[in-house]
Design a protein around this motif. Structure first.
Motif, mmCIF file in Angstrom:
data_model
loop_
_atom_site.group_PDB
_atom_site.id
_atom_site.type_symbol
_atom_site.label_atom_id
_atom_site.label_comp_id
_atom_site.label_asym_id
_atom_site.label_seq_id
_atom_site.Cartn_x
_atom_site.Cartn_y
_atom_site.Cartn_z
ATOM 1 N N MET A 201 0.858 -1.189 0.000
ATOM 2 C CA MET A 201 0.000 0.000 0.000
ATOM 3 C C MET A 201 0.892 1.235 0.000
ATOM 4 N N GLN A 202 0.336 2.347 -0.436
ATOM 5 C CA GLN A 202 1.088 3.599 -0.352
ATOM 6 C C GLN A 202 1.317 3.914 1.132
ATOM 7 N N HIS A 203 2.569 4.159 1.521
ATOM 8 C CA HIS A 203 2.803 4.316 2.959
ATOM 9 C C HIS A 203 4.115 5.024 3.261
ATOM 10 N N THR A 204 4.287 5.424 4.519
ATOM 11 C CA THR A 204 5.581 5.866 5.052
ATOM 12 C C THR A 204 5.835 5.055 6.318
ATOM 13 N N GLN A 205 7.133 4.959 6.694
ATOM 14 C CA GLN A 205 7.481 4.109 7.830
ATOM 15 C C GLN A 205 8.487 4.801 8.724
ATOM 16 N N ARG A 206 8.433 4.519 9.995
ATOM 17 C CA ARG A 206 9.460 5.024 10.906
ATOM 18 C C ARG A 206 9.507 4.130 12.135
ATOM 19 N N VAL A 207 10.590 4.301 12.913
ATOM 20 C CA VAL A 207 10.648 3.625 14.204
ATOM 21 C C VAL A 207 10.520 4.714 15.249
ATOM 22 N N ASP A 208 9.555 4.552 16.136
ATOM 23 C CA ASP A 208 9.241 5.604 17.101
ATOM 24 C C ASP A 208 9.295 4.976 18.485
ATOM 25 N N GLN A 209 10.330 5.283 19.242
ATOM 26 C CA GLN A 209 10.518 4.747 20.608
ATOM 27 C C GLN A 209 10.274 3.237 20.665
ATOM 28 N N ASN A 210 11.070 2.535 19.907
ATOM 29 C CA ASN A 210 10.965 1.069 19.867
ATOM 30 C C ASN A 210 9.627 0.561 19.337
ATOM 31 N N GLN A 211 8.917 1.408 18.645
ATOM 32 C CA GLN A 211 7.699 0.927 17.982
ATOM 33 C C GLN A 211 7.892 1.099 16.481
ATOM 34 N N LEU A 212 7.491 0.050 15.745
ATOM 35 C CA LEU A 212 7.488 0.163 14.274
ATOM 36 C C LEU A 212 6.190 0.835 13.900
ATOM 37 N N VAL A 213 6.277 1.932 13.159
ATOM 38 C CA VAL A 213 5.054 2.647 12.791
ATOM 39 C C VAL A 213 4.959 2.725 11.278
ATOM 40 N N LEU A 214 3.819 2.359 10.754
ATOM 41 C CA LEU A 214 3.595 2.438 9.316
ATOM 42 C C LEU A 214 2.285 3.208 9.095
ATOM 43 N N ASP A 215 2.383 4.320 8.383
ATOM 44 C CA ASP A 215 1.190 5.105 8.045
ATOM 45 C C ASP A 215 0.853 4.849 6.584
ATOM 46 N N GLY A 216 -0.324 4.334 6.332
ATOM 47 C CA GLY A 216 -0.677 3.993 4.956
ATOM 48 C C GLY A 216 -2.024 4.561 4.564
#
Ligand code: FUC
Length: 829
Positions: A201-216
């Motif tokens: 899916m169209q998305h961006t990704q980051r690691v935020d305080q030991n959490q994997l975050v994916l915004d899609g």
């Protein structure tokens, strides 16, 4: 098994038979409620589904690389919209004139030219992402096993590497609204893995305080901008060892154990509102889930699951064949020595409904909630000319009534959006939709007219409202949904047309779902007054009339429906002795089309009955025989129900055997025909969940039926299951039935009455009551209002045939009064 010498096979069968007998003599062995495999999933059709209604996960289970394919039920393409064709009404009027004047070829041509869908054929249900867990050095695992325990809704993977036993447990928590993965090992400090995530899916990704975050975001599709925003948030909690965020994910090193929490949310609030905050929702679920110790989270999930699952048990005998890995069991089913697989398959249908349809959420779509594509088959949306309804056939009878609610929610939405199609396309009040809808509740035509110009979606879906009332007696529910039912009926008050030959009132234009017949060298789809339409309108009017009576409302409206109902066409028996599919006797006896829409009247409706309409009942047998057995998955699921209603358990069993044919999990397997994949999901093919649900309902129908004025016990038991026990099935009027049988005859019955009233049972061998209950020979109509039957008009019979009468096995019909909350026991005489 096929490769075994004949003698060995005979010996194995004898052993199995002895196993069944032993089970029958002592306390029966419980049915193993576990799918298991000695290899990781090679592809999606081998992966195992888990879900909490909202969050779905397919677990692949490779030792060196776990893949968790994730879904959230509101991630769809497009955004709020409806697809109603604004300029359709003049064409519809012209089509009506042509059709009623018998100009079918011309009407078909006009529809092809002018009634193509308005550019938007519904939006696709889409996947969220894949989470991967890489375990370096785990390539050469031994003692491998993975399973799905449907008695607890937990999947696990275990194997050994370097003398250490590793274990993964996965579940989609019902109470905590996250997916939880637990990693353990037999030796401290052994867990080292890398967590990563990716998404098509169209998305961006980051690691935020030991959490994997994916915004899609959901895709743009057919001109509809993608308006769904979603966020996945994955957090790992490790005991011992270290944890470190990296560019590509999170690394866990030398931990004793670790727990992963996967949270997914979207901005979807309802079909016209996508203003929710995906990130805030995902964060909130995650924050509360990680506070709970793993053991507690697991116990809470299992307890919530048990509330539904444990209401029903089924035991058909357990043989050694049940010990094999699941794909082998499916492959062997036709040999007839694994009744426990049928019981597992039945319970799997209930498992899938619990996992894909929870109150307050979306109804199960064509794939439930499990889809790894951006645009799955038929968009993985809702097809309402059979498939969506079939998904909910097991809901009431297998004691999962609350899980019917997401469908009711959708019907209520459609009763609003469907007003647009009723008005703009047909100039009618009320509401209507065609053969598809999606999360945005579109109601316009989807696909070319031979599929899509079928304004009956509302008529069929609305039947479920009344059915729910019949099983629960919930008058408050009926009151809440009465306007929806009335709106569906109102559409037909305005839309029915008078046909010139008999002055019957018919739906025009319409189709007999997806089927055609040949006329002047052309395949004709578009017609008036198909048998299914007539049956649907008959039921819709009848149910609306009954609801208005019960609620003491709308007498003039109900009276007007009575008058119109009188003018609907009767069912007809055609020249071959078949139930006619169309108004004219044009059925092709060689037609083996998967839709047998004109037998809607046999199942799920009860218009065709062995006792009330014996000639139609025999005509239905002719139709079923002509249509054949082997077909797509859902079609075979429907046929299990049909043959159950025909009281022919052996034929239903044959269909179950066809449905349990092992299909290749490879994409190329699509050419193989209907059956079952290694993960026990239905192969249409490709995967479509309705076949699972349809078969589950059909199996229940072999043991208990309650549509024909009686509570019928063992109406269609296959010879293959001479001994067995089922508990917790629900019959109309709120009766919960426990039933045991031996040598094909009822031995013990317990009926718990929720609503009281006269309980009229039909049995096929004599019984008596115990504990002070007195059975009386039943006489006249059943006074129980939930068992009031509908008087359909006698059929018109073609002059080219003679209507036949069925030969029915003798049965015994008894009455006894019941009180709410009391249990009544009966046994063989
Ligand atoms: C109906 C069926 C197809 C398929 C599709 C999703 O159109 O005729 O077989 O199940 O729905």
């Amino acid at each position: 098994m096929k490769t075994l010498p004949r003698l060995a096979r005979v010996l194995l069968l004898l052993l199995c038979w002895a196993g069944t007998l032993k089970a029958a003599a002592g306390k029966p062995k419980p049915t193993p409620l576990r799918l298991w495999y000695d290899k990781p999933a090679a592809n999606w059709n081998e992966a195992l589904p888990l879900g909490n209604g909202r969050l779905g996960v397919m677990v692949f289970g490779a030792p060196q690389r776990e893949r968790l394919q994730l879904n959230e039920e509101t991630i769809w393409g497009g955004g709020p919209n409806n697809n109603v064709k604004a300029d359709a009404l003049p064409v519809v009027r012209q089509l009506r004139e042509q059709l009623l004047a018998g100009q079918l070829v011309e009407a078909q041509a006009l529809a092809q030219a002018q009634m193509q869908p308005a550019g938007n054929s519904g939006m696709p249900y889409q996947m969220a992402s894949n989470v991967y867990l890489d375990f370096p050095g785990h390539d050469n695992a031994t003692h491998y096993q993975r399973d799905l325990d449907i008695s607890r809704a937990v999947a696990s993977v275990s194997y050994e590497v370097g003398g250490v036993t590793y274990r993964r447990e996965v579940f989609s928590s019902l109470p905590d609204q996250v997916i939880i993965v637990r990693l353990t090992a037999s030796k401290p400090g052994s867990i080292s893995c890398q967590l990563s995530e990716e998404s098509p899916m169209q998305h961006t990704q980051r690691v935020d305080q030991n959490q994997l975050v994916l915004d899609g975001r959901g895709s743009e599709h057919e001109g509809q901008e993608g308006k769904v925003r979603f966020q996945t948030r994955v957090q790992a909690v490790a005991e011992g060892g270290t944890m470190q965020a990296t560019d590509t994910g999170i690394r866990i090193q030398d931990a004793n154990s670790a727990t992963l929490y996967i949270s997914i949310s979207t901005n979807f609030t309802n079909y016209h509102d996508v203003s929710g905050d995906a990130a805030a929702r995902a964060t909130a679920y995650l924050a509360s889930a990680v506070r709970k110790p793993y053991k507690q989270a697991l116990a809470d999930h299992v307890a919530a699951y048990h509330r539904y699952f444990n209401r029903v048990t089924l035991n058909l005998g357990v043989t050694p064949a049940a010990e094999l890995p699941t794909p082998q069991r499916i492959a062997n089913f036709a040999q007839g020595n694994d009744p426990a697989l049928a019981a597992l398959y039945f319970q799997y249908g209930r498992y899938l409904l619990i996992s894909s349809s929870q109150p307050g959420g979306q109804p199960a779509n064509l794939q439930g909630i499990w889809n790894d594509q951006l645009k799955g088959p038929w968009d993985s949306k809702y097809t309402v000319n059979i498939n969506t309804e079939m998904n909910y056939w097991p809901a009431e009878v297998t004691n999962l009534t609350e899980l019917h609610q997401p469908l009711f929610g959708m019907i209520k939405d459609l009763s609003v959006t469907g007003q647009q199609s009723a008005r703009q396309m047909y100039g009618a009040r009320g509401w209507a939709l065609h053969h598809n809808t999606d999360i945005w509740r579109i109601t316009g035509q989807v696909d070319p007219p031979q599929y899509g110009l079928w304004p009956m979606g509302g008529a069929w879906l609305s039947q479920h409202l009344w059915d729910h009332y019949q099983f629960t007696g919930d008058l408050a529910f009926l009151r809440e949904y009465y306007p929806t039912l009335k709106g569906a009926a109102t559409y037909f008050v305005d839309a029915l047309q008078e046909e010139p030959t008999h002055q019957w009132l018919v739906v025009a234009p319409s189709v007999s779902p997806e089927n055609t017949y040949s006329l002047q060298g052309k395949q004709i789809a578009l017609v008036t007054g198909t048998t299914m339409d007539n049956q649907l309108v008959f039921d819709l009017f009848s149910k609306t009339i009954r609801a208005a009576e019960l609620l003491q409302l709308d007498k003039p409206f109900a009276d007007s429906l009575r008058t119109l109902r009188e003018r609907l066409p009767p069912m007809q028996i055609g020249q071959y002795g078949q139930v006619q599919e169309w108004l004219q006797d044009v059925d092709n006896p060689k037609d083996q089309h998967r839709h047998i829409s004109h037998l809607y009247g046999l199942y799920p409706s009860g218009q065709i009955s062995p006792y009330r309409t014996p000639e139609l009942f025999e005509a239905a047998r002719v139709t079923l025989t002509q249509r054949g057995d082997v077909s797509t998955g859902w079609s075979m699921g429907w046929k299990v129900n049909f043959w159950a209603r025909m009281q022919d358990g052996n034929h239903a069993y044959k269909l179950l055997t066809e449905q349990l044919r092992l299909r290749s999990s490879q994409p190329g397997g699509v050419s193989e025909g209907g059956g079952t994949y290694p993960n026990l999901l239905d192969a249409h093919p490709p995967f479509q969940i309705d076949g699972n649900f349809g078969c589950t309902a059909g199996l229940a129908e072999l043991f208990v039926q309650s549509y024909d004025g009686t509570l019928d016990l063992l109406p269609a038991l296959p010879d293959a299951w001479p001994t067995g026990e089922v508990t917790g099935l629900v019959a109309r009027g709120g009766y919960v039935v426990d039933l045991a049988w031996d040598k094909g005859k009822v031995t013990r019955v317990r009926i718990t009455s929720k609503l009281g009233g006269n309980c009229r049972v039909r049995v096929h061998s004599p019984i008596k009551a115990t504990g002070g209950t007195k059975l009386a020979q039943a006489q006249g109509e059943n006074p129980n209002p939930f068992y009031q039957t509908l008087a359909v008009k006698p059929p018109l019979v073609s002059s080219k045939t003679t209507a036949k009468q069925p030969t029915l096995a003798p049965s015994f019909v008894y009455d006894f009064p019941t009180e709410p909350g009391k249990t009544y026991s009966l046994k063989a005489r």
